[in-house]
Design a protein around this motif. Structure first.
Motif, PDB file in Angstrom:
ATOM      1  N   ALA A  28     -13.574   5.524  34.032  1.00 15.26           N
ATOM      2  CA  ALA A  28     -13.333   5.877  35.432  1.00 15.26           C
ATOM      3  C   ALA A  28     -12.260   4.969  36.030  1.00 15.26           C
ATOM      4  O   ALA A  28     -11.374   5.429  36.768  1.00 15.26           O
ATOM      5  N   HIS A  29     -12.317   3.682  35.724  1.00 14.58           N
ATOM      6  CA  HIS A  29     -11.331   2.726  36.230  1.00 14.58           C
ATOM      7  C   HIS A  29      -9.935   3.103  35.742  1.00 14.58           C
ATOM      8  O   HIS A  29      -8.973   3.120  36.528  1.00 14.58           O
ATOM      9  N   ARG A  30      -9.812   3.445  34.481  1.00 10.93           N
ATOM     10  CA  ARG A  30      -8.513   3.796  33.909  1.00 10.93           C
ATOM     11  C   ARG A  30      -7.957   5.067  34.549  1.00 10.93           C
ATOM     12  O   ARG A  30      -6.772   5.153  34.869  1.00 10.93           O
ATOM     13  N   ALA A  31      -8.805   6.069  34.723  1.00 16.74           N
ATOM     14  CA  ALA A  31      -8.354   7.319  35.329  1.00 16.74           C
ATOM     15  C   ALA A  31      -7.893   7.100  36.766  1.00 16.74           C
ATOM     16  O   ALA A  31      -6.863   7.634  37.195  1.00 16.74           O
ATOM     17  N   ALA A  32      -8.655   6.317  37.527  1.00 13.27           N
ATOM     18  CA  ALA A  32      -8.278   6.042  38.913  1.00 13.27           C
ATOM     19  C   ALA A  32      -6.960   5.290  38.983  1.00 13.27           C
ATOM     20  O   ALA A  32      -6.091   5.596  39.820  1.00 13.27           O
ATOM     21  N   ALA A  33      -6.799   4.305  38.108  1.00  9.93           N
ATOM     22  CA  ALA A  33      -5.550   3.535  38.096  1.00  9.93           C
ATOM     23  C   ALA A  33      -4.363   4.442  37.784  1.00  9.93           C
ATOM     24  O   ALA A  33      -3.282   4.281  38.355  1.00  9.93           O
ATOM     25  N   ALA A  62     -10.732  -0.183  40.940  1.00 13.05           N
ATOM     26  CA  ALA A  62      -9.400   0.253  40.520  1.00 13.05           C
ATOM     27  C   ALA A  62      -8.448   0.423  41.696  1.00 13.05           C
ATOM     28  O   ALA A  62      -7.236   0.510  41.495  1.00 13.05           O
ATOM     29  N   GLY A  63      -8.992   0.498  42.915  1.00 15.63           N
ATOM     30  CA  GLY A  63      -8.134   0.618  44.092  1.00 15.63           C
ATOM     31  C   GLY A  63      -8.345   1.850  44.929  1.00 15.63           C
ATOM     32  O   GLY A  63      -7.642   2.060  45.923  1.00 15.63           O
ATOM     33  N   ILE A  64      -9.311   2.696  44.573  1.00 13.15           N
ATOM     34  CA  ILE A  64      -9.610   3.867  45.398  1.00 13.15           C
ATOM     35  C   ILE A  64     -10.247   3.392  46.703  1.00 13.15           C
ATOM     36  O   ILE A  64     -11.250   2.672  46.694  1.00 13.15           O
ATOM     37  N   ARG A  65      -9.660   3.805  47.823  1.00 10.23           N
ATOM     38  CA  ARG A  65     -10.180   3.409  49.130  1.00 10.23           C
ATOM     39  C   ARG A  65     -10.462   4.602  50.034  1.00 10.23           C
ATOM     40  O   ARG A  65     -10.986   4.437  51.132  1.00 10.23           O
ATOM     41  N   LEU A 258     -11.187  12.231  37.440  1.00  6.88           N
ATOM     42  CA  LEU A 258     -11.455  10.799  37.523  1.00  6.88           C
ATOM     43  C   LEU A 258     -12.717  10.383  36.762  1.00  6.88           C
ATOM     44  O   LEU A 258     -12.799   9.250  36.280  1.00  6.88           O
ATOM     45  N   VAL A 259     -13.691  11.302  36.648  1.00  4.40           N
ATOM     46  CA  VAL A 259     -14.992  10.829  36.149  1.00  4.40           C
ATOM     47  C   VAL A 259     -15.563  11.602  34.966  1.00  4.40           C
ATOM     48  O   VAL A 259     -16.597  11.213  34.428  1.00  4.40           O
ATOM     49  N   ALA A 380      -6.428   7.946  27.262  1.00  2.00           N
ATOM     50  CA  ALA A 380      -6.358   7.015  26.142  1.00  2.00           C
ATOM     51  C   ALA A 380      -5.208   7.387  25.226  1.00  2.00           C
ATOM     52  O   ALA A 380      -4.921   8.572  25.014  1.00  2.00           O
ATOM     53  N   GLY A 381      -4.546   6.382  24.676  1.00  2.00           N
ATOM     54  CA  GLY A 381      -3.501   6.628  23.695  1.00  2.00           C
ATOM     55  C   GLY A 381      -4.115   7.044  22.377  1.00  2.00           C
ATOM     56  O   GLY A 381      -5.331   6.959  22.175  1.00  2.00           O
ATOM     57  N   PRO A 382      -3.294   7.513  21.439  1.00  2.00           N
ATOM     58  CA  PRO A 382      -3.807   7.977  20.143  1.00  2.00           C
ATOM     59  C   PRO A 382      -4.653   6.939  19.428  1.00  2.00           C
ATOM     60  O   PRO A 382      -5.624   7.256  18.768  1.00  2.00           O
TER      61      PRO A 382
END
Length: 396
Positions: A28-33, A62-65, A258-259, A380-382
């Motif tokens: 979730a953090h990665r998607a939000a970023a 991650a910065g979602i406000r 995001l989730v 995610a990368g390969p």
């Protein structure tokens, strides 16, 4: 909450009686970023998609406000996080909800799609002069797997009059729409934005914001949308064509994107009949979309005998007495799966937890955190993406 490196590690320590909701807050953090870095505007999280505290906390970290909320329960839950801004984007709300949102929780942004709803917002806010009002307009959902059109949205015929009236009331005026859930074609957003642009020109009413809603997709075995960057390119291109492009803020409301990857469910096989597996979660639990929306979810066998087996297609039945507790899939799993095995089903982070209920006394879950990668990822990368293959473990 216990933390494990994978579902396999969980089973080395514990063989749960109940299905286990496996959270991946890092996903979730990665998607939000990613959204915060790539969307040229304000990112709202659609709180309806997943309300797990660990997921919400990861999004905030991650910065979602900004959050799209639809009820007082969601408002109360999200308002507990400091420094957040709430957007009450349900186009139809109770009078009590409007009053409480405005006066108790400081909500200033509201959606509406009719004169009656606009009246309600004005009256219950006490004729407030600091409102940000978003007109929800009808939008074709031809490019989405779950269409959301029909229930909400002002038609093209009535929208100009509503915009004109709201412009005289609102401190800030916006337009919002929704292209449908799991929109798999980037052009869906471009087409909707161009229609909004035409509406603005035809109405002669200047707007301060355009909220393009949610609908951004995730990856499933039956649905492999283009990279999310192509959706952002389409939004940017269409937004640049707007007559109000220099003075208009863009917003979006991703939920699924995001989730979805932030949660999976680990289920136990309680019986097998030919190609049908009877598992301890189902349509009345986290697999609602697999039963009623035609979704296929990635699945992998976590516990199995060490003997290799070819893959085959299975259908799943949930634990309740209802015959509609059936998930046709197909779910691709090794042919030697049998009673007592465990299966991890991915991508249930979007709507799985929040749609589950207690029918027949089921609906209780263990909860754990996993630190490995989701089975299918848009981010995610390969090298990071986890392979969809059986994870072998010695049978207990």
């Amino acid at each position: 909450m216990d933390v494990f490196t994978s579902a396999l590690e969980l089973l080395r320590h514990h063989r749960p009686e109940r299905p286990a909701l496996a959270l991946r807050p890092h996903a979730a953090h990665r998607a939000a970023a990613w959204f915060l870095a790539n969307f040229q505007g304000t990112v709202l999280y659609a709180a309806k998609a997943n309300d797990a505290p660990a997921v919400l906390g990861a999004l905030v970290d991650a910065g979602i406000r900004a959050f799209d909320v639809a009820s007082m329960v969601e408002i109360e839950r999200i308002a507990a996080f400091p420094g957040v801004e709430l957007f009450f984007m349900n186009p139809i709300k109770s009078r009590n909800a409007v009053a409480r949102a405005y006066h108790e929780f400081g909500v200033r942004s509201f959606a509406f799609d009719s004169d009656d709803e606009l009246d309600k917002i004005v009256q219950e806010s006490g004729g407030a002069k600091d409102l940000q009002l978003f007109l929800r307009v009808a939008c074709p959902n031809t490019h989405s797997l779950i269409p959301l059109e029909g229930k909400f949205g002002a038609t093209r015929e009535v929208a100009p009059g509503l915009l004109l009236r709201a412009r005289q009331i609102a401190k800030r005026l916006g337009i919002t729409f929704h292209v449908g859930s799991q929109a798999v074609v980037p052009a869906a957003f471009g087409e909707a934005l161009r229609q909004v642009g035409q509406l603005i020109v035809e109405s002669g009413v200047m707007v301060d914001a355009i909220d393009i809603g949610g609908g951004f997709p995730s990856r499933y075995p039956h649905s492999h949308p283009p990279d999310l960057a192509s959706f952002m390119d389409e939004v940017t291109k269409a937004a640049d064509e707007l007559a109000v492009k220099h003075s208009c803020e863009l917003l979006c409301e991703p939920g699924r994107a995001l989730v979805a990857e932030a949660e999976s469910v680990i289920v136990r096989v309680d019986a097998r009949r030919d190609n049908a597996l009877y598992v301890n979660d189902g349509a009345f639990g986290t697999l609602f979309d697999a039963a009623y929306s035609g979704f296929r979810f990635p699945a992998r066998l976590v516990s199995a005998s060490k003997r290799k087996a070819r893959d085959m297609d299975f259908v799943l039945y949930g634990p309740t007495c209802d015959s509609s507790d059936y998930m046709p899939g197909p779910f691709r799993l090794p042919a030697n799966v049998r009673e007592g095995d465990y299966i991890e089903i991915g991508q249930v982070g979007a709507y799985g937890r929040v749609l589950s209920n207690r029918f027949n006394g089921f609906g209780e879950y263990d909860q754990i955190v996993l630190t490995d990668e989701p089975m299918l990822s848009m981010y995610a990368g390969p090298a990071e993406a986890a392979p969809m293959q059986p994870l072998e473990a010695a049978r207990a």
